[in-house]
Design a protein around this motif. Structure first.
Motif, PDB file in Angstrom:
ATOM      1  N   LEU A 129     -44.204  18.364  41.370  1.00 43.25           N
ATOM      2  CA  LEU A 129     -44.990  17.218  40.908  1.00 43.25           C
ATOM      3  C   LEU A 129     -44.236  15.916  41.091  1.00 43.25           C
ATOM      4  O   LEU A 129     -44.796  14.898  41.520  1.00 43.25           O
ATOM      5  CB  LEU A 129     -45.366  17.408  39.429  1.00 43.25           C
ATOM      6  N   LEU A 130     -42.926  15.929  40.776  1.00 41.78           N
ATOM      7  CA  LEU A 130     -42.133  14.716  40.941  1.00 41.78           C
ATOM      8  C   LEU A 130     -41.925  14.362  42.405  1.00 41.78           C
ATOM      9  O   LEU A 130     -41.716  13.195  42.744  1.00 41.78           O
ATOM     10  CB  LEU A 130     -40.778  14.891  40.253  1.00 41.78           C
ATOM     11  N   GLY A 131     -42.004  15.354  43.276  1.00 41.23           N
ATOM     12  CA  GLY A 131     -41.822  15.086  44.692  1.00 41.23           C
ATOM     13  C   GLY A 131     -43.092  14.708  45.414  1.00 41.23           C
ATOM     14  O   GLY A 131     -43.039  14.382  46.606  1.00 41.23           O
ATOM     15  N   ASN A 132     -44.219  14.727  44.740  1.00 37.69           N
ATOM     16  CA  ASN A 132     -45.498  14.397  45.370  1.00 37.69           C
ATOM     17  C   ASN A 132     -45.895  12.978  44.974  1.00 37.69           C
ATOM     18  O   ASN A 132     -46.232  12.710  43.814  1.00 37.69           O
ATOM     19  CB  ASN A 132     -46.556  15.391  44.928  1.00 37.69           C
ATOM     20  N   ALA A 144     -49.838  10.520  37.571  1.00 38.51           N
ATOM     21  CA  ALA A 144     -50.362  11.402  36.528  1.00 38.51           C
ATOM     22  C   ALA A 144     -49.265  12.229  35.868  1.00 38.51           C
ATOM     23  O   ALA A 144     -49.550  12.958  34.904  1.00 38.51           O
ATOM     24  CB  ALA A 144     -51.419  12.341  37.110  1.00 38.51           C
ATOM     25  N   TYR A 145     -48.022  12.137  36.344  1.00 39.61           N
ATOM     26  CA  TYR A 145     -46.963  12.983  35.785  1.00 39.61           C
ATOM     27  C   TYR A 145     -46.732  12.743  34.293  1.00 39.61           C
ATOM     28  O   TYR A 145     -46.489  13.700  33.544  1.00 39.61           O
ATOM     29  CB  TYR A 145     -45.667  12.763  36.562  1.00 39.61           C
ATOM     30  N   PRO A 146     -46.777  11.490  33.797  1.00 44.57           N
ATOM     31  CA  PRO A 146     -46.618  11.320  32.342  1.00 44.57           C
ATOM     32  C   PRO A 146     -47.638  12.091  31.512  1.00 44.57           C
ATOM     33  O   PRO A 146     -47.335  12.507  30.396  1.00 44.57           O
ATOM     34  CB  PRO A 146     -46.770   9.804  32.149  1.00 44.57           C
ATOM     35  N   ARG A 147     -48.828  12.326  32.061  1.00 47.74           N
ATOM     36  CA  ARG A 147     -49.821  13.095  31.316  1.00 47.74           C
ATOM     37  C   ARG A 147     -49.409  14.559  31.229  1.00 47.74           C
ATOM     38  O   ARG A 147     -49.667  15.235  30.223  1.00 47.74           O
ATOM     39  CB  ARG A 147     -51.188  12.943  31.968  1.00 47.74           C
ATOM     40  N   TYR A 148     -48.756  15.063  32.293  1.00 48.62           N
ATOM     41  CA  TYR A 148     -48.201  16.414  32.211  1.00 48.62           C
ATOM     42  C   TYR A 148     -47.145  16.478  31.114  1.00 48.62           C
ATOM     43  O   TYR A 148     -47.082  17.453  30.339  1.00 48.62           O
ATOM     44  CB  TYR A 148     -47.585  16.819  33.550  1.00 48.62           C
ATOM     45  N   LEU A 149     -46.304  15.440  31.053  1.00 53.59           N
ATOM     46  CA  LEU A 149     -45.257  15.428  30.032  1.00 53.59           C
ATOM     47  C   LEU A 149     -45.856  15.383  28.633  1.00 53.59           C
ATOM     48  O   LEU A 149     -45.343  16.025  27.707  1.00 53.59           O
ATOM     49  CB  LEU A 149     -44.335  14.228  30.240  1.00 53.59           C
ATOM     50  N   SER A 150     -46.942  14.632  28.450  1.00 44.90           N
ATOM     51  CA  SER A 150     -47.602  14.610  27.142  1.00 44.90           C
ATOM     52  C   SER A 150     -48.096  16.000  26.771  1.00 44.90           C
ATOM     53  O   SER A 150     -48.014  16.417  25.613  1.00 44.90           O
ATOM     54  CB  SER A 150     -48.769  13.619  27.156  1.00 44.90           C
ATOM     55  N   GLY A 151     -48.578  16.734  27.773  1.00 49.39           N
ATOM     56  CA  GLY A 151     -48.998  18.101  27.497  1.00 49.39           C
ATOM     57  C   GLY A 151     -47.838  18.984  27.090  1.00 49.39           C
ATOM     58  O   GLY A 151     -47.959  19.825  26.184  1.00 49.39           O
ATOM     59  N   PHE A 152     -46.660  18.786  27.736  1.00 55.02           N
ATOM     60  CA  PHE A 152     -45.485  19.568  27.356  1.00 55.02           C
ATOM     61  C   PHE A 152     -45.032  19.236  25.933  1.00 55.02           C
ATOM     62  O   PHE A 152     -44.589  20.122  25.193  1.00 55.02           O
ATOM     63  CB  PHE A 152     -44.349  19.313  28.349  1.00 55.02           C
ATOM     64  N   VAL A 153     -45.133  17.968  25.569  1.00 51.97           N
ATOM     65  CA  VAL A 153     -44.760  17.597  24.194  1.00 51.97           C
ATOM     66  C   VAL A 153     -45.685  18.282  23.196  1.00 51.97           C
ATOM     67  O   VAL A 153     -45.242  18.816  22.174  1.00 51.97           O
ATOM     68  CB  VAL A 153     -44.789  16.059  24.025  1.00 51.97           C
ATOM     69  N   TRP A 194     -46.293   4.536  30.240  1.00 50.51           N
ATOM     70  CA  TRP A 194     -46.393   5.829  29.566  1.00 50.51           C
ATOM     71  C   TRP A 194     -45.653   5.847  28.228  1.00 50.51           C
ATOM     72  O   TRP A 194     -45.985   6.638  27.342  1.00 50.51           O
ATOM     73  CB  TRP A 194     -45.837   6.909  30.486  1.00 50.51           C
ATOM     74  N   LEU A 195     -44.656   4.978  28.065  1.00 50.55           N
ATOM     75  CA  LEU A 195     -43.842   5.017  26.852  1.00 50.55           C
ATOM     76  C   LEU A 195     -44.673   4.865  25.576  1.00 50.55           C
ATOM     77  O   LEU A 195     -44.430   5.595  24.598  1.00 50.55           O
ATOM     78  CB  LEU A 195     -42.755   3.934  26.923  1.00 50.55           C
ATOM     79  N   PRO A 196     -45.644   3.942  25.495  1.00 46.95           N
ATOM     80  CA  PRO A 196     -46.459   3.897  24.256  1.00 46.95           C
ATOM     81  C   PRO A 196     -47.183   5.208  23.981  1.00 46.95           C
ATOM     82  O   PRO A 196     -47.308   5.620  22.821  1.00 46.95           O
ATOM     83  CB  PRO A 196     -47.445   2.752  24.524  1.00 46.95           C
ATOM     84  N   THR A 197     -47.654   5.889  25.050  1.00 50.17           N
ATOM     85  CA  THR A 197     -48.322   7.179  24.836  1.00 50.17           C
ATOM     86  C   THR A 197     -47.355   8.205  24.271  1.00 50.17           C
ATOM     87  O   THR A 197     -47.706   8.984  23.374  1.00 50.17           O
ATOM     88  CB  THR A 197     -48.912   7.681  26.170  1.00 50.17           C
ATOM     89  N   LEU A 198     -46.133   8.210  24.792  1.00 51.49           N
ATOM     90  CA  LEU A 198     -45.130   9.147  24.272  1.00 51.49           C
ATOM     91  C   LEU A 198     -44.829   8.870  22.809  1.00 51.49           C
ATOM     92  O   LEU A 198     -44.757   9.789  21.975  1.00 51.49           O
ATOM     93  CB  LEU A 198     -43.858   9.044  25.105  1.00 51.49           C
ATOM     94  N   ALA A 206     -37.977  12.681  34.009  1.00 55.81           N
ATOM     95  CA  ALA A 206     -38.975  11.620  34.169  1.00 55.81           C
ATOM     96  C   ALA A 206     -38.327  10.247  34.056  1.00 55.81           C
ATOM     97  O   ALA A 206     -38.596   9.342  34.855  1.00 55.81           O
ATOM     98  CB  ALA A 206     -40.078  11.781  33.126  1.00 55.81           C
ATOM     99  N   PHE A 207     -37.455  10.079  33.061  1.00 53.90           N
ATOM    100  CA  PHE A 207     -36.780   8.794  32.910  1.00 53.90           C
ATOM    101  C   PHE A 207     -35.861   8.515  34.101  1.00 53.90           C
ATOM    102  O   PHE A 207     -35.638   7.354  34.468  1.00 53.90           O
ATOM    103  CB  PHE A 207     -35.959   8.785  31.616  1.00 53.90           C
ATOM    104  N   ALA A 208     -35.332   9.563  34.709  1.00 52.92           N
ATOM    105  CA  ALA A 208     -34.407   9.369  35.812  1.00 52.92           C
ATOM    106  C   ALA A 208     -35.109   9.109  37.142  1.00 52.92           C
ATOM    107  O   ALA A 208     -34.608   8.347  37.975  1.00 52.92           O
ATOM    108  CB  ALA A 208     -33.501  10.598  35.943  1.00 52.92           C
ATOM    109  N   ARG A 209     -36.277   9.698  37.339  1.00 51.89           N
ATOM    110  CA  ARG A 209     -36.876   9.670  38.666  1.00 51.89           C
ATOM    111  C   ARG A 209     -38.178   8.896  38.760  1.00 51.89           C
ATOM    112  O   ARG A 209     -38.564   8.485  39.860  1.00 51.89           O
ATOM    113  CB  ARG A 209     -37.118  11.115  39.128  1.00 51.89           C
ATOM    114  N   LEU A 210     -38.897   8.675  37.642  1.00 52.04           N
ATOM    115  CA  LEU A 210     -40.170   7.950  37.722  1.00 52.04           C
ATOM    116  C   LEU A 210     -39.921   6.467  37.948  1.00 52.04           C
ATOM    117  O   LEU A 210     -39.017   5.869  37.356  1.00 52.04           O
ATOM    118  CB  LEU A 210     -40.984   8.142  36.446  1.00 52.04           C
ATOM    119  N   PRO A 211     -40.726   5.827  38.796  1.00 52.82           N
ATOM    120  CA  PRO A 211     -40.597   4.375  38.968  1.00 52.82           C
ATOM    121  C   PRO A 211     -41.067   3.631  37.711  1.00 52.82           C
ATOM    122  O   PRO A 211     -41.877   4.136  36.940  1.00 52.82           O
ATOM    123  CB  PRO A 211     -41.502   4.089  40.170  1.00 52.82           C
TER     124      PRO A 211
END
Length: 928
Positions: free
Chosen positions: A763-766, A772-781, A813-817, A801-806
């Motif tokens: 996902l991070l490589g696509n 949409a990756y932050p939404r996956y992370l919200s699901g993991f949380v 995404w931070l407010p959603t987290l 995510a913090f290391a690789r997302l632009p």
């Protein structure tokens, strides 16, 4: 009719002059005179009154001493009669209340039904009640429609809105009557808006209360009986004839009049009382009635008006505290008008020397002097025309009013100083002179309290308010303030008396208004524990602030040690009294409330479980908890959505933890609930994953129920295959739900962590999926709810995510987290924080050389082999434990101690398959 011929002639000439000839105006004016003449000529004496009018109260006291009637017919709900004797045990103002919670014959949404009739000391009805109850041989008969008929004739909106214009009172004193329908004697106010506007404009006043005080109250304050009676009849007839033709309102008014005249004729026929010994006290609006049943010899003969039977609703009756502000709010009066009426009442008594009636033993006010015997009734004098002279008489300013105004001016300056105003003697003089000036500008012979209030604001307040009270409020307090009544102990229902008795060990005066601080040291004084139990029930049942805990809490399985409470039960006395209408004990009321909510049409599984928890927490009733738990099971089986899943999960977990620690075995209902819930949520899971209305946290709660209750459910006979099939049939499209499904597959063992890590890396490589990756992370949380063991992976995923997302993707995404963690902060955030604290270095200096464990892939096998070799001696030294676990898991084999050693045992085979277990055990035991 001859005594009113002169007045008829003058009105006819006036109509011809102002209306350019006789017509409708002449008909109205002459009709008013006819109404007055008809009421005066009625053999049964009609005494018209206005509600909370000191002039009416003085005239009533004077007339009762002159006439000394043997029967008083009073316009008040007939079913309230038994409560009137309890007024002796109260401090006025109070309200007589009829209350019904069990509604039968009315729409269910109307419940609860409530009718109140407020009573003040400066009212004609109180004078009539006091005279009748304290005078031997006098009968008091209430003739108005019953409380049940109030709602039978109500179209649920029209009448309630007209009698209660201020449906949202501004403070708690104004809310003492709640949303009850108000009834009282003499609702005398123009129903024709243009007429009221005309009177206010030409009277140069701001509101109706001021107009009534200036043009009716003051002139009638010391008038004789005939003048008072004819003027009130005139006003009632005027307002009645100029009222708009609202069909419902007209029908209700006329039916009330038919009802009252029918009841009076029935009483006269049944008792044979002489009409000359009777007095009919009613509002001036109804005194000028034109219905056919009017009069004891009405054209309807024996009274053909059919009174409908009452419904099967169960009505409770009692007294509740009232206040001047509550009366003003409910009946649309100006703020402070009832307090001004009380002041005017005292002033009229002093000027006229009339001795009022007061119930023996009445609480509050001055001590009653020994009542003198009533003199012989005064001889009746034929009535004559007093209207003409009254209408032509100008008001006169007497020196008593000037002295009173001077006293007000001095007092308001003194009160203003106490509230931070820099007022002086000069301001007192200015207020005095300005009051007279304003009265003159408004064509008044003497200043009214409202003129004085305007003058005080002008001369003292200026442009700032230094304290919390402005000058207008200071004047209202000075004029008498908002007097609040109290229902005495003897007049309370059994439940309220029981509450006061059970709280007696606190040694506080809880009947007094205001807040009282109660300190309960239960550890050293166990006798206070019943008080604690009662206070928690009161907190549950009564409005906020009646019983407020400052220290201490009530949780399942815990016993109180020390508590501190702020108690304002006296302030909320009305709410306590209304609890007494529902039962004879606080426990009975609480049980009824819980059962009513559980079996209500809006009950959900979560709300019924809440009732189970409350029954256990407050009542400690296993019987009720079992009954409500069975009901929760029934409701859960009917639900077809995941809306209540989060609340169901939280409450079932709490109840399970409580029963496991306090009971030898689990109750049957909760075992059935877990078993049914497991199958129920397995059935709903595929649909919930694809349903757009089902949120991520709701689906996570369903999975949390299935995984956390899985052990108990399987022991009760459930099949794990149900859950595996439900997860296999789930095909979500939302990224958050997809991540949640992956977490469920990992928990089930159908997806390894390595595969999950690979999917996240893809996902991070696509580039197309990155937004949409932050939404996956919200699901993991959210997945931490059903799978808390994934906390280390969630920390890894968030770190990547913090290391690789632009930044354009990461920052929105931070407010959603943060919102996600805040919503589930009690359970989710501690897991992440604890896991992050374990993984990340504890010192800043070590951060530069720190390598995340998920990046040190090459070092993992080496370290694992080295640590595994150090763990083998520990297992070899204690093989029996490992062999027993291996036997339970069905592993075969023998131990190997080295080259050429004995064959492998089950324990050694198990160690080879799961080396991490030995390593974790080694860390816990700090094996060297």
């Amino acid at each position: 009719m001859s005594e009113f011929e002169a007045l008829r002639t003058q009105l006819s000439e006036a109509a011809a002059t102002f209306a350019d000839g006789p017509g409708a105006l002449e008909g109205i004016l002459l009709g008013i005179v006819d109404d007055v003449d008809r009421a005066v000529a009625e053999p049964l004496e009609i005494f018209p009154v206005c509600h909370h009018s000191p002039a009416s109260a003085v005239a009533m006291a004077r007339r009762l001493r002159e006439k000394q009637p043997k029967v008083i017919y009073l316009e008040l709900c007939e079913d309230m009669a038994p409560l009137l004797t309890e007024l002796r045990n109260c401090r006025l103002p109070v309200a007589v209340q009829a209350f019904a919670t069990d509604v039968d014959g009315f729409p269910a949404e109307w419940a609860p039904l409530s009718v109140v009739a407020p009573i003040t000391e400066a009212s004609a009805e109180y004078q009539a009640i006091s005279y009748a109850l304290d005078t031997p041989g006098v009968e008091l008969v209430l003739v108005d429609r019953s409380s049940d008929h109030v709602f039978q004739w109500d179209n649920r909106g029209t009448e309630a809105q007209q009698t209660d214009p201020d449906s949202a009172p501004p403070d708690e004193e104004a809310a003492l009557h709640g949303d009850a329908v108000g009834v009282e004697i003499g609702d005398l106010r123009p129903r024709f808006a243009e007429l009221e506007e005309h009177l206010l404009h030409h009277g140069r006043v701001r509101h109706w209360s001021e107009w009534w005080h200036q043009y009716v109250e003051l002139p009638l304050g010391d008038s004789d009986h005939d003048t008072y009676r004819q003027v009130m009849l005139l006003i009632g007839s005027l307002f009645r004839r100029l009222a708009p033709g609202d069909p419902h309102r007209v029908r209700v008014d006329e039916d009330r009049e038919r009802y009252m005249w029918t009841r009076m004729r029935e009483h006269l026929d049944a008792t044979g009382t002489d009409v000359a010994d009777c007095l009919y006290v009613c509002g001036a609006f109804h005194a000028s009635s034109r219905v056919a049943e009017f009069g004891v010899n009405g054209t309807a003969g024996t009274g053909t008006f059919e009174i409908s039977p009452r419904t099967a609703s169960k009505w409770q009756h009692g007294l509740i505290p009232s206040s001047h502000a509550a009366i003003e709010a409910q009946f649309g009066l100006a703020a402070g008008s009832v307090s001004i009426a009380a002041t005017e009442w005292a002033k009229n008594l002093k000027r006229t020397k009339v001795q009022p009636f007061r119930l023996a033993g009445q609480a509050g006010g001055a001590k009653k002097k020994k009542a003198a015997a009533l003199p012989a009734p005064a001889p009746e004098i034929a009535p004559s025309d007093h209207l003409t002279g009254f209408l032509q008489r100008p008001p006169v300013l007497d020196r008593l009013d000037e002295a009173e105004l001077l006293g007000w001016s001095v007092e308001v300056v003194r009160a203003a100083r106490r509230n931070g105003y820099l007022s002086s003697t000069a301001d007192a003089i200015a207020v005095f002179e300005t009051s007279i000036l304003l009265a003159g500008m408004r064509d008044r012979a003497k200043p009214t309290p409202y003129d004085f209030q305007d003058a005080a604001v002008t001369c003292i307040e200026k442009d700032t308010v230094p304290g919390r009270r402005d000058v207008r409020r200071i004047v209202e307090i000075m004029m008498g303030g908002d007097r609040i009544g109290q229902v005495g102990y003897d007049a309370l229902p059994p439940l309220a008396r029981d509450v006061y008795d059970r709280l007696a060990p606190l040694e506080l005066n809880l009947q007094q208004r205001g807040v009282r601080r109660a300190l309960l040291d239960i550890a050293s004084n166990p006798d206070l524990e019943p008080c604690s139990d009662l206070l928690w029930m009161l907190r549950y049942l009564m409005p906020y602030g009646a019983a407020r805990p400052i220290m201490g809490e009530r949780r399942l399985g815990e016993r109180p040690i020390q508590e501190s409470w702020d108690l304002a039960i006296g302030t909320h006395q009305r709410a306590l009294i209304e609890l007494g209408y529902e039962g004879v004990s606080i426990e009975q009321v609480l049980e009824q409330r819980l059962r009513r909510g559980a079996y209500g049409p809006r009950a959900t599984a979560a709300s019924v479980l809440a009732a189970v928890e409350d029954a256990t927490l407050y009542l400690r009733s296993h019987r009720l908890a079992g009954e409500l738990g069975t009901r929760a099971l029934e409701v859960l089986a009917t639900e077809r959505s995941a809306d209540g899943a989060p609340e169901v999960l939280r409450r079932v977990r709490r109840l399970l933890a409580f029963y496991r620690t306090s009971e030898p075995v689990l109750p049957a209902w909760i075992e059935s609930f877990v078993k049914t819930g497991y199958a129920h949520y397995c059935t709903l899971l595929p649909t919930a994953f694809t349903d757009e209305d089902a949120s991520v946290d709701q689906v996570a709660a369903m999975l949390g129920f299935l995984f956390s209750m899985e052990g108990l459910a399987l022991s009760l006979g459930c099949d794990r295959t149900q859950l595996e099939l439900a997860v296999a049939q789930s095909h979500p499209e939302d990224p958050a739900k997809v991540a949640l499904l992956w977490a469920a597959q990992v928990q089930l063992g159908t997806l390894s962590r390595a595969e999950l890590r690979t999917r996240c890396d893809e996902l991070l490589g696509n580039p197309l999926v990155l937004p949409a990756y932050p939404r996956y992370l919200s699901g993991f949380v959210h997945a931490l709810e059903p799978a808390p063991g994934l906390a280390d992976f969630v920390v890894e995923a968030v770190s990547n995510a913090f290391a690789r997302l632009p930044d354009p993707v990461l920052l929105p995404w931070l407010p959603t987290l943060i919102t996600t963690l805040k919503a589930g902060g009690a359970d989710l955030a501690p897991l992440l924080i604890r896991e992050a604290g374990r993984i990340f270095p504890s010192r800043l200096a070590a951060l530069d050389e720190w390598v995340p464990p998920w990046l040190a892939e090459e070092a993992v096998p080496v370290v694992r082999r080295a640590r595994q070799s150090r763990g083998l001696p520990l297992l070899a030294a204690h093989p029996a434990t490992c062999d027993a676990v291996a036997d339970l898991l069905g592993c075969d084999g023998t131990w190997e101690t080295g080259d050429g050693g004995p064959p492998e045992t089950p324990g050694s085979a198990l160690l080879g398959q799961y080396p991490d277990t030995a390593l974790a055990l080694e860390e816990l035991l700090t094996y060297p």
